[in-house]
Design a protein around this motif. Structure first.
Motif, mmCIF file in Angstrom:
data_model
loop_
_atom_site.group_PDB
_atom_site.id
_atom_site.type_symbol
_atom_site.label_atom_id
_atom_site.label_comp_id
_atom_site.label_asym_id
_atom_site.label_seq_id
_atom_site.Cartn_x
_atom_site.Cartn_y
_atom_site.Cartn_z
ATOM 1 N N TYR A 196 11.647 3.568 -6.358
ATOM 2 C CA TYR A 196 11.729 2.950 -5.035
ATOM 3 C C TYR A 196 11.149 3.867 -3.959
ATOM 4 C CZ TYR A 196 14.754 -0.508 -7.269
ATOM 5 O OH TYR A 196 15.254 -1.494 -8.091
ATOM 6 N N ALA A 197 11.432 5.144 -4.045
ATOM 7 C CA ALA A 197 10.900 6.088 -3.057
ATOM 8 C C ALA A 197 9.379 6.141 -3.121
ATOM 9 C CB ALA A 197 11.494 7.481 -3.284
ATOM 10 N N THR A 198 8.834 6.139 -4.332
ATOM 11 C CA THR A 198 7.377 6.149 -4.491
ATOM 12 C C THR A 198 6.757 4.876 -3.946
ATOM 13 O OG1 THR A 198 7.613 7.481 -6.502
ATOM 14 C CG2 THR A 198 5.491 6.432 -6.145
ATOM 15 N N ASP A 199 7.367 3.733 -4.246
ATOM 16 C CA ASP A 199 6.849 2.455 -3.757
ATOM 17 C C ASP A 199 6.755 2.431 -2.237
ATOM 18 O OD1 ASP A 199 6.640 1.514 -6.323
ATOM 19 O OD2 ASP A 199 8.461 0.295 -6.252
ATOM 20 N N GLU A 219 14.175 -4.127 1.371
ATOM 21 C CA GLU A 219 13.308 -3.346 0.489
ATOM 22 C C GLU A 219 13.008 -1.969 1.072
ATOM 23 O OE1 GLU A 219 11.420 -4.980 -2.763
ATOM 24 O OE2 GLU A 219 13.583 -5.129 -2.380
ATOM 25 N N ILE A 220 12.690 -1.936 2.353
ATOM 26 C CA ILE A 220 12.356 -0.662 2.998
ATOM 27 C C ILE A 220 13.571 0.268 3.023
ATOM 28 C CG2 ILE A 220 11.642 0.418 5.166
ATOM 29 C CD1 ILE A 220 9.976 -2.163 5.706
ATOM 30 N N GLU A 221 14.737 -0.282 3.331
ATOM 31 C CA GLU A 221 15.958 0.534 3.354
ATOM 32 C C GLU A 221 16.297 1.053 1.959
ATOM 33 O OE1 GLU A 221 17.436 1.501 6.009
ATOM 34 O OE2 GLU A 221 16.435 0.205 7.459
ATOM 35 N N LEU A 222 16.095 0.236 0.939
ATOM 36 C CA LEU A 222 16.337 0.672 -0.441
ATOM 37 C C LEU A 222 15.384 1.803 -0.821
ATOM 38 C CD1 LEU A 222 17.727 0.303 -3.204
ATOM 39 C CD2 LEU A 222 16.043 -1.479 -3.717
ATOM 40 N N GLN A 223 14.139 1.687 -0.427
ATOM 41 C CA GLN A 223 13.160 2.729 -0.719
ATOM 42 C C GLN A 223 13.530 4.055 -0.060
ATOM 43 O OE1 GLN A 223 9.668 0.781 0.758
ATOM 44 N NE2 GLN A 223 9.382 -0.463 -1.079
ATOM 45 N N GLU A 269 0.811 -1.210 0.000
ATOM 46 C CA GLU A 269 0.000 0.000 0.000
ATOM 47 C C GLU A 269 0.850 1.269 0.000
ATOM 48 O OE1 GLU A 269 -3.665 0.208 0.027
ATOM 49 O OE2 GLU A 269 -3.079 -1.712 -0.842
ATOM 50 N N GLY A 270 2.180 1.109 -0.024
ATOM 51 C CA GLY A 270 3.057 2.278 -0.083
ATOM 52 C C GLY A 270 3.291 2.929 1.255
ATOM 53 N N ASN A 271 3.229 2.142 2.338
ATOM 54 C CA ASN A 271 3.460 2.672 3.683
ATOM 55 C C ASN A 271 4.712 2.027 4.279
ATOM 56 O OD1 ASN A 271 1.040 4.304 3.800
ATOM 57 N ND2 ASN A 271 -0.093 2.387 3.979
#
Length: 509
Positions: free
Chosen positions: A390-393, A297-301, A266-268
């Motif tokens: 990645y930032a948007t995701d 994944e979260i750290e990459l974003q 959901e992009g959170n």
């Protein structure tokens, strides 16, 4: 085969659906009068331990009851329940080969139940569904397809024989949704085989159980939530529920996993990280390397490339499976490449080519990226697009917007790059609540008719469908959902087609 579409769905939905199927049995009425279906306190506890992903403790409890209850059909079911959780998390090929031999033995034990028992066909169908998803996951597509067909027929028969038996309705509803998600050009096959799919009907059947005050309520709610998260759209109430469950069950690792993955989808990302950090751990729980992948994944974003790299490496060291290996090597490449360490990044390109399989969409994308990169089709200007993606995701929209402000469509050379730039701008605006501004960017994406841009065009059409659906402009919404399905041969086709088809069902198509 027609089930290739199901096999290639998101790993999270894939794991989530199978897990729910495994949970169904326990909630059958514990006051059942059939002597061969007994829900003893130890077996009930074993069920809860499996749900918490404390598999070894559960197996000990099951074994303690086995000698005293060797005719109890609940025991082979729980054996299957535990084995499937292990297989789906570990992707242990050797264990899969060994445990597959247990299917017929368990079906035989369950077959000893009298025909007058609603559990007989229900248990048989569930065992077949469990192994269907396992076989599809491990690449045994033909055998897995037949297991689903057999399970469907058993459930239909059970529904006719015992129309008030709730577990049948819930499981059959799930199959109605899955079959209803099969691409249109395979519909003739399902009709020949006697399989009837209907997303709207399936959701209604599942929600009929979820809306009753019964022992089946939570399982039905979770099935409904996962289907909406990965195929339809989550309601506000469902979003609240997924946030509440980990607090209500702090020792349940499976619930924390689902909450994390759904919130990430959901992009959170920032919120998902809190649930991931709070997930229970320790020697009692099954080793779950995929949690490191999620943290990566979260750290990459967030653009924390060193932290992300460390998590992906931990994932690969602990993991013994075959999915997400190409994808995690791509992410390790990105951690170096996006940080400007191009020579270090190149180490991972050949690893993408030689590792894992291409079952899930992430691995398919990684394989295609490696080919393009090695053929000189990826240039440094695309770093901005990947950072923005990645930032948007992850829902880091200010960061994503700042990145895209540094370039324009003219900054890119290929039609695919231009299409992606406009798509990224559209997603940032849409997620920021500026949907009217997003529309023009999505429309611009669809002006690029080059085949290389078809994935972005299909994605843009899907988002335009959602925008007009929310505005109650249903004719426009239908047009764009159908347009999304019309694009061929792109890496996101299965997931986009499923979502568009589900939305059309909601619109009465």
């Amino acid at each position: 085969m027609i089930w290739k579409n199901v096999r290639k769905t998101s790993y999270h939905l894939y794991f989530g659906i199978v897990s729910i199927l495994l949970l169904i049995l326990f909630k059958a009425d514990i006051r059942a009068q059939h002597s061969a279906v007994e829900f003893s306190p130890k077996l009930q506890k074993a069920y809860f331990e499996i749900q918490r992903l404390r598999i070894n403790t559960a197996r000990q409890l099951i074994d303690a009851e086995r000698s005293a209850q060797n005719s109890n059909a609940f025991i082979p079911y729980l054996d299957n329940y535990a084995d499937l959780h292990y297989l789906l998390i570990s992707e242990d090929v050797n264990a899969y080969r060994q445990l597959s031999s247990q299917q017929d033995k368990r079906l035989e034990l369950i077959g000893k139940l009298p025909d007058s028992s609603p559990y007989k066909r229900f248990f048989q169908a569930e065992i077949r569904m469990h192994w269907a998803f396992a076989k599809l996951k491990f690449g045994n597509e033909i055998s897995g397809s037949w297991e689903i067909i057999k399970a469907y027929r058993l459930l239909e028969d059970n529904r006719k024989r015992f129309p008030q038996f709730l577990p049948t309705l819930k499981s059959l509803g799930l199959l109605h949704v899955l079959i209803g998600s099969i691409p249109d050009h395979y519909n003739w096959v399902t009709k020949v085989l006697g399989l009837k799919g209907n997303i709207k009907l399936g959701i209604k059947e599942i929600q009929a159980v979820a809306n009753t005050q019964s022992l089946f309520q939570q399982e039905a709610e979770l099935i409904d939530l996962l289907l909406h998260a990965y195929t339809l759209k989550l309601s506000a109430a469902q979003q609240s529920k997924i946030r509440a469950w980990p607090r209500e069950q702090p020792d349940n690792l499976l619930i924390h996993f689902f909450a994390t993955t759904v919130l990430m989808k959901e992009g959170n990302g920032e919120e998902a990280a809190h649930y991931l950090a709070d997930a229970p751990s320790g020697p009692a729980y099954i080793l779950f390397p995929f949690l490191h992948y999620l943290q990566g994944e979260i750290e990459l974003q967030k653009g924390e490339y060193e932290n992300a790299s460390a998590e992906y490496i931990l994932f690969q060291k602990q993991y013994r499976g075959f999915n997400y290996l190409k994808d995690s090597n791509l992410k390790l490449f990105m951690c170096k490449w996006l940080a400007g360490k191009d020579s270090d990044a190149n180490v991972f390109i050949n690893r993408i080519r030689t590792s894992g399989k291409t079952i899930v969409e992430g691995d398919q994308f990684a394989a295609a990226f490696a080919d393009d990169f090695l053929n000189g089709k990826i240039n440094n200007q695309q770093k901005i697009l990947f950072k923005a993606r990645y930032a948007t995701d992850g829902g880091f929209l200010t960061k994503a917007a700042d990145l895209t402000e540094t370039v324009s469509e003219k900054s890119f050379n290929s039609l695919k790059e231009k299409a992606e730039y406009n798509y990224r701008k559209g997603r940032i605006l849409q997620k920021s609540g500026r949907t009217e501004q997003a529309i023009s960017y999505y429309e611009r994406v669809m002006e690029f008719t080059d085949n290389s841009a078809s994935g972005f065009s299909a994605s843009a059409a899907l988002q335009l469908g959602y925008i007009y659906f929310e505005k109650s402009e249903n004719p426009k919404a239908k047009t764009y959902f159908k347009k999304a399905i019309s694009f061929k041969n792109h890496e996101y086709k299965n997931s986009i087609d499923n979502k568009a088809r589900a939305a059309l069902t909601d619109l009465g198509e």
